[in-house]
Write a protein that holds these residues in place. Structure first.
Motif, PDB file in Angstrom:
ATOM      1  N   ILE A   1      67.533  60.236 -82.426  1.00 53.29           N
ATOM      2  CA  ILE A   1      66.878  61.505 -82.747  1.00 53.29           C
ATOM      3  C   ILE A   1      65.371  61.399 -82.515  1.00 53.29           C
ATOM      4  CG2 ILE A   1      66.320  63.095 -84.635  1.00 53.29           C
ATOM      5  CD1 ILE A   1      69.091  62.528 -85.796  1.00 53.29           C
ATOM      6  N   TYR A   2      64.787  60.281 -82.947  1.00 50.73           N
ATOM      7  CA  TYR A   2      63.336  60.105 -82.761  1.00 50.73           C
ATOM      8  C   TYR A   2      62.979  60.158 -81.273  1.00 50.73           C
ATOM      9  CZ  TYR A   2      58.670  58.073 -82.899  1.00 50.73           C
ATOM     10  OH  TYR A   2      57.317  57.861 -82.730  1.00 50.73           O
ATOM     11  N   ASP A   3      63.748  59.433 -80.470  1.00 47.08           N
ATOM     12  CA  ASP A   3      63.472  59.433 -79.030  1.00 47.08           C
ATOM     13  C   ASP A   3      63.630  60.829 -78.439  1.00 47.08           C
ATOM     14  OD1 ASP A   3      62.949  56.762 -79.153  1.00 47.08           O
ATOM     15  OD2 ASP A   3      64.902  56.116 -78.367  1.00 47.08           O
ATOM     16  N   GLN A   4      64.639  61.552 -78.898  1.00 49.06           N
ATOM     17  CA  GLN A   4      64.866  62.899 -78.370  1.00 49.06           C
ATOM     18  C   GLN A   4      63.736  63.847 -78.780  1.00 49.06           C
ATOM     19  OE1 GLN A   4      67.118  63.742 -76.238  1.00 49.06           O
ATOM     20  NE2 GLN A   4      66.771  65.962 -76.229  1.00 49.06           N
ATOM     21  N   LEU A   5      63.225  63.656 -79.991  1.00 46.54           N
ATOM     22  CA  LEU A   5      62.144  64.523 -80.461  1.00 46.54           C
ATOM     23  C   LEU A   5      60.847  64.264 -79.697  1.00 46.54           C
ATOM     24  CD1 LEU A   5      62.664  64.454 -84.361  1.00 46.54           C
ATOM     25  CD2 LEU A   5      63.224  66.317 -82.783  1.00 46.54           C
ATOM     26  N   THR A   6      60.590  63.017 -79.350  1.00 42.95           N
ATOM     27  CA  THR A   6      59.310  62.668 -78.713  1.00 42.95           C
ATOM     28  C   THR A   6      59.365  62.662 -77.190  1.00 42.95           C
ATOM     29  OG1 THR A   6      59.851  60.308 -78.891  1.00 42.95           O
ATOM     30  CG2 THR A   6      58.569  61.286 -80.686  1.00 42.95           C
ATOM     31  N   SER A   7      60.569  62.689 -76.629  1.00 45.09           N
ATOM     32  CA  SER A   7      60.703  62.588 -75.178  1.00 45.09           C
ATOM     33  C   SER A   7      60.089  63.809 -74.476  1.00 45.09           C
ATOM     34  CB  SER A   7      62.180  62.470 -74.787  1.00 45.09           C
ATOM     35  OG  SER A   7      62.320  62.535 -73.370  1.00 45.09           O
ATOM     36  N   GLU A   8      59.388  63.527 -73.359  1.00 42.29           N
ATOM     37  CA  GLU A   8      58.820  64.636 -72.577  1.00 42.29           C
ATOM     38  C   GLU A   8      59.931  65.417 -71.875  1.00 42.29           C
ATOM     39  OE1 GLU A   8      56.578  63.528 -69.113  1.00 42.29           O
ATOM     40  OE2 GLU A   8      57.382  61.478 -69.209  1.00 42.29           O
ATOM     41  N   TYR A   9      61.133  64.794 -71.797  1.00 40.23           N
ATOM     42  CA  TYR A   9      62.279  65.490 -71.217  1.00 40.23           C
ATOM     43  C   TYR A   9      63.166  66.101 -72.314  1.00 40.23           C
ATOM     44  CZ  TYR A   9      60.747  62.640 -67.305  1.00 40.23           C
ATOM     45  OH  TYR A   9      59.979  62.042 -66.321  1.00 40.23           O
ATOM     46  N   GLY A  10      62.731  65.883 -73.553  1.00 37.88           N
ATOM     47  CA  GLY A  10      63.477  66.441 -74.683  1.00 37.88           C
ATOM     48  C   GLY A  10      62.654  67.507 -75.398  1.00 37.88           C
TER      49      GLY A  10
ATOM     50  N   ALA B   1      54.874  64.149 -85.885  1.00 36.78           N
ATOM     51  CA  ALA B   1      55.842  65.159 -86.308  1.00 36.78           C
ATOM     52  C   ALA B   1      57.262  64.584 -86.299  1.00 36.78           C
ATOM     53  CB  ALA B   1      55.752  66.378 -85.392  1.00 36.78           C
ATOM     54  N   ALA B   2      57.564  63.801 -85.259  1.00 34.68           N
ATOM     55  CA  ALA B   2      58.883  63.185 -85.170  1.00 34.68           C
ATOM     56  C   ALA B   2      59.106  62.200 -86.309  1.00 34.68           C
ATOM     57  CB  ALA B   2      59.038  62.476 -83.816  1.00 34.68           C
ATOM     58  N   GLN B   3      58.073  61.430 -86.641  1.00 36.20           N
ATOM     59  CA  GLN B   3      58.210  60.466 -87.735  1.00 36.20           C
ATOM     60  C   GLN B   3      58.375  61.185 -89.075  1.00 36.20           C
ATOM     61  OE1 GLN B   3      58.460  57.098 -87.175  1.00 36.20           O
ATOM     62  NE2 GLN B   3      59.215  57.203 -89.293  1.00 36.20           N
ATOM     63  N   TYR B   4      57.681  62.289 -89.259  1.00 33.92           N
ATOM     64  CA  TYR B   4      57.844  63.093 -90.477  1.00 33.92           C
ATOM     65  C   TYR B   4      59.296  63.550 -90.605  1.00 33.92           C
ATOM     66  CZ  TYR B   4      57.695  67.075 -93.650  1.00 33.92           C
ATOM     67  OH  TYR B   4      57.953  67.965 -94.678  1.00 33.92           O
ATOM     68  N   ALA B   5      59.856  63.983 -89.493  1.00 37.89           N
ATOM     69  CA  ALA B   5      61.251  64.438 -89.503  1.00 37.89           C
ATOM     70  C   ALA B   5      62.192  63.308 -89.891  1.00 37.89           C
ATOM     71  CB  ALA B   5      61.620  65.013 -88.139  1.00 37.89           C
ATOM     72  N   ILE B   6      61.984  62.138 -89.293  1.00 42.68           N
ATOM     73  CA  ILE B   6      62.849  60.990 -89.578  1.00 42.68           C
ATOM     74  C   ILE B   6      62.703  60.557 -91.040  1.00 42.68           C
ATOM     75  CG2 ILE B   6      63.289  58.569 -89.041  1.00 42.68           C
ATOM     76  CD1 ILE B   6      64.281  60.577 -86.943  1.00 42.68           C
ATOM     77  N   ASP B   7      61.494  60.623 -91.565  1.00 43.92           N
ATOM     78  CA  ASP B   7      61.247  60.185 -92.949  1.00 43.92           C
ATOM     79  C   ASP B   7      61.832  61.155 -93.971  1.00 43.92           C
ATOM     80  OD1 ASP B   7      59.918  57.994 -91.990  1.00 43.92           O
ATOM     81  OD2 ASP B   7      57.905  58.867 -92.225  1.00 43.92           O
ATOM     82  N   ASN B   8      62.022  62.396 -93.615  1.00 40.78           N
ATOM     83  CA  ASN B   8      62.440  63.408 -94.597  1.00 40.78           C
ATOM     84  C   ASN B   8      63.854  63.943 -94.377  1.00 40.78           C
ATOM     85  OD1 ASN B   8      59.893  64.263 -96.369  1.00 40.78           O
ATOM     86  ND2 ASN B   8      59.171  63.837 -94.288  1.00 40.78           N
ATOM     87  N   ILE B   9      64.494  63.544 -93.322  1.00 39.50           N
ATOM     88  CA  ILE B   9      65.858  63.998 -93.085  1.00 39.50           C
ATOM     89  C   ILE B   9      66.823  63.249 -94.002  1.00 39.50           C
ATOM     90  CG2 ILE B   9      66.366  62.326 -91.266  1.00 39.50           C
ATOM     91  CD1 ILE B   9      67.925  64.559 -89.830  1.00 39.50           C
ATOM     92  N   VAL B  10      67.822  63.921 -94.466  1.00 43.52           N
ATOM     93  CA  VAL B  10      68.820  63.316 -95.351  1.00 43.52           C
ATOM     94  C   VAL B  10      70.150  63.259 -94.591  1.00 43.52           C
ATOM     95  CG1 VAL B  10      70.040  63.478 -97.555  1.00 43.52           C
ATOM     96  CG2 VAL B  10      67.647  64.230 -97.384  1.00 43.52           C
TER      97      VAL B  10
END
Length: 230
Positions: A155-164, A171-180
């Motif tokens: 998910i992190y790679d997909q969020l930060t990828s220029e092709y994703g 922002a991606a790290q915030y998502a990973i830290d707060n997702i349940v």
């Protein structure tokens, strides 16, 4: 007991009356032998009556006994009242203790309410202070996790990828830290997809789950999936 003596006395009176009449009848009929026998029975009945009457009188509880029982009962009641009644000092101490306990309980409830209100306020402020892009990254991460059963790294790679999604790393790290998410369950669902749709072996599925070119689950998550794969 005195009731029994009273009954015996009454029965003996009846016997005296009956044998007395029989005695008179026997002597009137000039039957001296039977008359004497009836007279003896009458005398015996009189004797029994006298004894039963005396026993009855003796057995009746006297007023002094009743008085003693009443005095003893009153004393017992008074003693019980003395034992159960609290002194003014005891009452004051008990009321003070109850007031103190109530005050402590109210103070504790007040502190808990204040702490909860403070936590809610902080959470609200924190939520308001989160940038819009961070919230969007979290929403997108939840979508990938719930519909595509992706791993944390995937998910992190997909969020930060220029092709994703092309979110910034913060922002991606915030998502990973707060997702349940239960990442073990995601690995299991992804493994079931490979098994059902591609008929892959356990070893091949495991490699695909942990591959950096595949799903990027951890070794522990992948092993959980293989162990619980049906």
């Amino acid at each position: 007991m005195y009731i029994l003596f009273l009954i015996i006395s009454i029965i003996s009176l009846i016997a005296i009356f009956v044998f007395g009449i029989l005695t008179i009848v026997q002597f009137v009929n000039k039957n001296k032998k039977k008359g004497i026998r009836s007279l003896l029975f009458t005398g015996g009945a009189i004797f029994v009556n006298i004894v039963a009457f005396i026993a009855f009188i003796v057995a009746i509880p006297g007023p002094e006994n009743n008085s003693e029982e009443m005095i003893q009962t009153s004393a017992d009641i008074k003693n019980e009242q003395v034992e159960t009644e609290e002194t003014p000092e005891e009452i004051a101490a008990r009321e003070a203790k109850e007031a103190e306990e109530q005050a402590l309980a109210e103070q504790k409830a007040k502190e808990e309410a204040e702490a909860q209100a403070k936590a809610e306020e902080q959470a609200k402020k924190q939520a308001e202070s989160v940038p819009r892009e961070y919230k969007s990254a979290l929403t997108k991460a939840e979508l990938y996790a719930q519909t595509m059963y992706m791993s944390k790294a995937g998910i992190y790679d997909q969020l930060t990828s220029e092709y994703g999604e092309n979110f910034p790393p913060e922002a991606a790290q915030y998502a990973i830290d707060n997702i349940v998410v239960d990442w073990n369950e995601n690995a299991l669902k992804k493994a079931q997809t490979y098994a059902e749709m591609m008929s892959m072996s356990d070893a091949a599925i495991y490699d695909q789950l942990i591959s950096e070119y595949g799903e990027k689950f951890t070794a522990e998550e992948a092993q959980y999936a293989i162990d619980n794969l049906e």
